[in-house]
Scaffold this motif. Structure first.
Motif, PDB file in Angstrom:
ATOM      1  N   GLY A   8      60.559  39.906 -22.552  1.00 19.34           N
ATOM      2  CA  GLY A   8      60.719  38.630 -23.196  1.00 19.34           C
ATOM      3  C   GLY A   8      60.115  39.200 -24.776  1.00 19.34           C
ATOM      4  N   ILE A  57      56.202  38.460 -26.746  1.00 16.33           N
ATOM      5  CA  ILE A  57      55.440  37.342 -27.422  1.00 16.33           C
ATOM      6  C   ILE A  57      54.476  37.888 -28.288  1.00 16.33           C
ATOM      7  N   GLY A 111      65.048  39.234 -20.843  1.00 21.13           N
ATOM      8  CA  GLY A 111      63.974  38.610 -19.907  1.00 21.13           C
ATOM      9  C   GLY A 111      63.826  39.296 -18.634  1.00 21.13           C
ATOM     10  N   PHE A 147      51.981  30.407 -17.308  1.00 25.80           N
ATOM     11  CA  PHE A 147      52.297  29.575 -18.431  1.00 25.80           C
ATOM     12  C   PHE A 147      51.706  28.252 -18.409  1.00 25.80           C
ATOM     13  N   ILE A 161      54.026  29.711 -27.376  1.00 26.24           N
ATOM     14  CA  ILE A 161      55.230  29.989 -27.153  1.00 26.24           C
ATOM     15  C   ILE A 161      56.373  28.709 -27.632  1.00 26.24           C
ATOM     16  N   TRP A 209      64.973  34.283 -19.787  1.00 25.98           N
ATOM     17  CA  TRP A 209      63.692  33.846 -19.750  1.00 25.98           C
ATOM     18  C   TRP A 209      63.764  32.076 -19.683  1.00 25.98           C
ATOM     19  N   THR A 236      51.124  30.665 -23.036  1.00 28.52           N
ATOM     20  CA  THR A 236      50.976  31.786 -21.883  1.00 28.52           C
ATOM     21  C   THR A 236      49.441  32.100 -22.031  1.00 28.52           C
ATOM     22  N   TYR A 291      54.465  34.677 -17.220  1.00 28.69           N
ATOM     23  CA  TYR A 291      55.097  35.614 -17.999  1.00 28.69           C
ATOM     24  C   TYR A 291      55.390  37.060 -17.254  1.00 28.69           C
ATOM     25  N   THR A 342      58.803  32.683 -11.770  1.00 24.28           N
ATOM     26  CA  THR A 342      58.905  32.777 -13.252  1.00 24.28           C
ATOM     27  C   THR A 342      60.452  32.769 -13.700  1.00 24.28           C
TER      28      THR A 342
END
Ligand SMILES: Cc1cc2nc3c(=O)[nH]c(=O)nc-3n(C[C@H](O)[C@H](O)[C@H](O)COP(=O)(O)OP(=O)(O)OC[C@H]3O[C@@H](n4cnc5c(N)ncnc54)[C@H](O)[C@@H]3O)c2cc1C
Length: 459
Positions: free
Chosen positions: A144, A146, A189, A324, A355, A369, A377, A413, A429
């Protein structure tokens, strides 16, 4: 296990080095970032190019060897290595090529984010990544991605334009919107489940100098700060990113000596708007409460990206748990304050990364994702240099997670999952996207050749 003749033949074929137990630098080569991981691969192939990767995959398939793919080696769960198998170490495949006109950067599968930032910053541009420059582009992107630019530019996968991939059968393909779009969807993802990505092409943004850095507050103010933060952040423009954290103040400059080793809470800000509007943007933030430490100011993007590098060098013990989060309730605030006050060692921390913003405007089925509607997260990170403290940091991280999990969105995540969390967690997830991922896995990797990952099992 392959016989000596087969290993010798592979060694002669590769441009990169092939290491095995007994080689003088095998001990060093088998280390990954998290020193809690102690795996002994049968072979470590330091792949120099795509041809090396193809040779390794064909060799492993023929010899029934387990394969682990190593990008930057940062995975908390240690998924960049394995016992008794072949590690495809991409670290020598390190090149970057910026196209300033098209605003793209193409990077080799072994690059770290520091390599990418170095290459793009000179053109006054950046692409979203994480918060530590030594993290690999490979693992972070495929899970992903972040970081400080999430609200402004989306996740790393939202900026991925194309990937070069070696599949389980040794074939080489491109994955992008036109070529193998199903694979391209899954790569964004789905982690290392589908093949070895030997090159990534990302979109670049005109981001050069930000107004950024940490503001720290007294621990006694943590509940008030977190309640203010949870209201403020979702309401501010995408230009402003800020993650909430608990930290022990490191005993070094630029932190004032009287605060050294003090547990504090804070927000690490990253403002990408016009610099002449920065002071004005931060006026209400500074007016809310005077921070005990305010290190927010103009900062080149690579400096922000490597701000935590010294605090977290390779070779520390790591154990983390994550979730999350849709909203931070008063009950959740109370638990955060309780566990934040009990950081068991100097390196332990908790980060709550936003996010929302641009990342939340991508549809949940547009990429693999799934948790596009979650707002944060959170990750409870147990870290320490000394293995003697492992029990302490693991227990704190798990207890903190257990206390907060009831207030979470119910999944985590994928890049923050450990390897003892079970298949159900992986499924949760991916949520609604899981079945589609299974179908794509079944098409591209029906034998589950790539299974040292947060695994999507083929149908
Ligand atoms: C100190 C630290 C800070 C972090 N900060 C952030 C952050 O700010 N934001 C964030 O999103 N995440 C962050 N992470 C989590 C990070 O995204 C994951 O740990 C990620 O797996 C690291 O990627 P890597 O390439 O370094 O890992 P590796 O351990 O090398 O690889 C992990 C797994 O990724 C897959 N993989 C890696 N490269 C490839 C490739 N080229 N092709 C196919 N599969 C591949 C493989 O399945 C491999 O097993 C952080 C981790 C650490 C330890």
């Amino acid at each position: 296990m392959p016989d000596d003749a087969a290993v010798a033949a592979l060694k002669a074929t590769l441009r990169g080095r092939l290491l095995q137990p007994g080689d003088p630098d095998y001990g060093e080569a088998r280390k990954v970032y998290n020193a809690m991981i102690d795996k002994k691969p049968r072979l470590i192939a330091r792949c120099a190019d795509v041809a090396d990767v193809i040779h390794c995959i064909n060799f492993a398939r023929k010899n029934h060897l387990l394969v682990a793919i190593r990008g930057g080696g940062h995975n908390g769960a240690g998924l960049g290595t394995c016992d008794d198998g072949l590690v495809i170490d991409l670290s020598p495949i390190k090149y970057t090529r910026v196209d300033p006109t098209a605003r793209t950067v193409t990077v080799g599968g072994g690059c770290t984010w520091g390599d990418v930032d170095h290459a793009t910053h000179v053109f006054g541009m950046a692409t979203p990544s994480g918060i530590i420059s030594t993290t690999g582009v490979g693992g972070l992107t495929l899970g992903g991605g972040i970081g400080h630019l999430t609200r402004k530019c989306g996740l790393s996968i939202d900026n991925l334009i194309s990937a070069d991939v070696v599949l389980a059968d040794g074939s080489f393909v491109k994955a992008n919107a036109q070529e193998n779009p199903d694979l391209f969807w899954a790569l964004r993802g789905g982690g290392g489940n589908f093949g070895v990505v030997t090159a990534f092409t990302f979109r670049l943004h005109p981001i050069d100098t930000l107004y950024a850095g940490p503001m720290l507050y007294e621990l006694s103010e943590a509940a008030e700060v977190l309640k203010w933060y949870r209201q403020l952040l979702p309401s501010v423009p995408d230009d402003l990113n800020g993650f909430f954290a608990f930290h022990t103040v490191p005993p070094a400059p630029p932190f004032p000596e009287h605060l050294h080793m003090k547990k504090m809470c804070g927000v690490v800000w990253a403002y990408t708007g016009p610099l002449d509007k920065a002071e004005e943007t931060f006026k209400p933030i500074r007016a809310f409460k005077k921070p005990a430490v305010d290190l927010v100011g103009p900062m080149p993007h690579p400096a922000l990206q490597s701000m935590f590098d010294t605090l977290y060098p390779p070779g520390l013990q790591w154990y983390w748990r994550a979730d999350f989060v849709n909203e931070i309730s008063d009950e959740a605030v109370a638990q955060h304050v309780r566990f934040g006050a009990a950081l068991p060692t100097m390196h332990c921390t908790m980060h709550l990364y936003p996010i929302d913003g641009a990342a939340s405007r991508v549809g949940k089925t547009d990429t693999a994702w799934n948790y596009r509607r979650a707002k944060w997260t959170q990750v409870m990170v147990g870290v320490d240099p000394d293995p003697a403290n492992n029990e302490k940091i693991i227990s704190w991280s798990k207890s903190y997670y257990n206390a907060l999990h009831p207030y979470s969105a119910g999944a985590a995540y994928v890049n923050f999952l450990m390897n003892d969390e079970g298949q159900e967690r992986v499924k949760k997830t991916y949520g609604d996207n899981y079945e589609r991922l299974v179908a794509i896995k079944t098409k591209y990797d029906p034998e589950n050749f790539f299974r040292v990952n947060q695994n999507i099992q083929p149908g």
